[in-house]
Design a protein around this motif. Structure first.
Motif, mmCIF file in Angstrom:
data_model
loop_
_atom_site.group_PDB
_atom_site.id
_atom_site.type_symbol
_atom_site.label_atom_id
_atom_site.label_comp_id
_atom_site.label_asym_id
_atom_site.label_seq_id
_atom_site.Cartn_x
_atom_site.Cartn_y
_atom_site.Cartn_z
ATOM 1 N N GLU A 83 0.819 -1.214 0.000
ATOM 2 C CA GLU A 83 0.000 0.000 0.000
ATOM 3 C C GLU A 83 0.856 1.268 0.000
ATOM 4 O OE1 GLU A 83 -2.428 -3.329 1.491
ATOM 5 O OE2 GLU A 83 -0.432 -2.560 1.952
ATOM 6 N N ALA A 86 1.899 1.921 -3.570
ATOM 7 C CA ALA A 86 0.732 2.321 -4.351
ATOM 8 C C ALA A 86 0.318 3.745 -4.010
ATOM 9 C CB ALA A 86 -0.427 1.353 -4.104
ATOM 10 N N ASP A 87 0.378 4.101 -2.724
ATOM 11 C CA ASP A 87 0.039 5.462 -2.325
ATOM 12 C C ASP A 87 1.039 6.465 -2.883
ATOM 13 O OD1 ASP A 87 -2.103 4.446 -0.959
ATOM 14 O OD2 ASP A 87 -1.179 4.591 1.025
ATOM 15 N N VAL A 92 -3.638 2.137 -8.743
ATOM 16 C CA VAL A 92 -4.811 1.341 -8.425
ATOM 17 C C VAL A 92 -4.350 -0.106 -8.239
ATOM 18 C CG1 VAL A 92 -7.021 0.459 -9.253
ATOM 19 C CG2 VAL A 92 -6.386 2.846 -9.677
ATOM 20 N N GLU A 94 -5.077 -3.987 -7.979
ATOM 21 C CA GLU A 94 -6.083 -4.944 -8.428
ATOM 22 C C GLU A 94 -5.958 -6.244 -7.645
ATOM 23 O OE1 GLU A 94 -6.813 -4.636 -12.904
ATOM 24 O OE2 GLU A 94 -4.750 -3.920 -12.723
ATOM 25 N N ASP A 104 -2.344 -9.066 -4.385
ATOM 26 C CA ASP A 104 -2.550 -7.682 -4.804
ATOM 27 C C ASP A 104 -1.539 -7.372 -5.905
ATOM 28 O OD1 ASP A 104 -4.607 -7.189 -3.084
ATOM 29 O OD2 ASP A 104 -3.416 -6.105 -1.607
ATOM 30 N N ALA A 106 -0.256 -4.418 -9.006
ATOM 31 C CA ALA A 106 -0.298 -3.094 -9.623
ATOM 32 C C ALA A 106 0.643 -3.094 -10.818
ATOM 33 C CB ALA A 106 0.105 -2.005 -8.636
#
Length: 202
Positions: A83, A86-87, A92, A94, A104, A106
């Motif tokens: 995360e 991603a942040d 996003v 997936e 997870d 990306a």
């Protein structure tokens, strides 16, 4: 698109979009499907995304992640959690799965270099695997670009012995000696900065 009649061929001049059947899209009548009855699953079938043997269901379902992984290869592992990365890049994330469980994923690119980040979600502290498109070479340069863009220290990258994905066992040894060596990463990052090939490079 413009279709022009050739003299003597009997084809009229017309403009506009043409459908796959050769008819203008606006002139095509809406197709109607006759309803059919699809039977439900047999009582003894297990769910298709199952990886244990003995499933009488003839379908074995794979996630989209499996298709992506075939076109990429792992090149390193970052500390969890996913995360945070991603942040940082406003990605996003997936949801998919493979035989070891939910994943997870990306997918993104930096300049002309295509990456995937993946992390198993049902096991703690498995790390975030970095995947590189198989069309690319230069694993070290790709990792250097990624860590600089993420703004993280280069010596946090781990080699493929930290990768939890089974595909690593089928691969040859990683093309670099030790991704944990800070001196090598420092030299690479300095070279990138001097050459002006930061995240906006293409």
């Amino acid at each position: 698109m413009m279709l022009v009649r050739e003299r003597g061929r009997g084809r009229s001049e017309m403009s506009g979009r043409v459908s796959a059947g050769g008819e203008p899209a606006g002139d095509r009548q809406q197709r109607r499907w006759e309803p059919i009855a699809v039977p439900g699953p047999d009582p003894d079938w297990w769910p298709a995304p199952g990886y244990q043997g003995g499933n009488p269901n003839p379908a074995l379902q794979y996630g989209m992640w499996d298709s992506i992984a075939l076109s990429h290869r792992p090149i390193g592992v970052l500390p969890p959690p996913m995360e945070a990365y991603a942040d940082r890049l406003l990605l996003v994330v997936e949801k998919s799965w493979e035989d070891l469980g939910a994943v997870d994923v990306a997918t993104f690119r930096l300049g002309r270099t295509f990456f995937v980040l993946s992390q198993f979600t049902e096991v703690e502290d498995t790390g975030v695997t970095v995947w590189l498109d198989r069309r690319h070479t230069g694993d070290e340069a790709a990792l250097a670009l990624l860590v600089e863009t993420l703004g993280i220290p280069a010596d946090c990258v781990r080699d493929l012995t930290w990768c939890p994905h089974p595909v690593v066992r089928l691969m040859s040894p990683p093309p670099f000696d030790d991704a944990r060596s800070p001196s090598r990463w420092t030299r690479l990052l300095r070279k990138f900065r001097k050459a002006g090939t930061g995240p906006a490079a293409s």
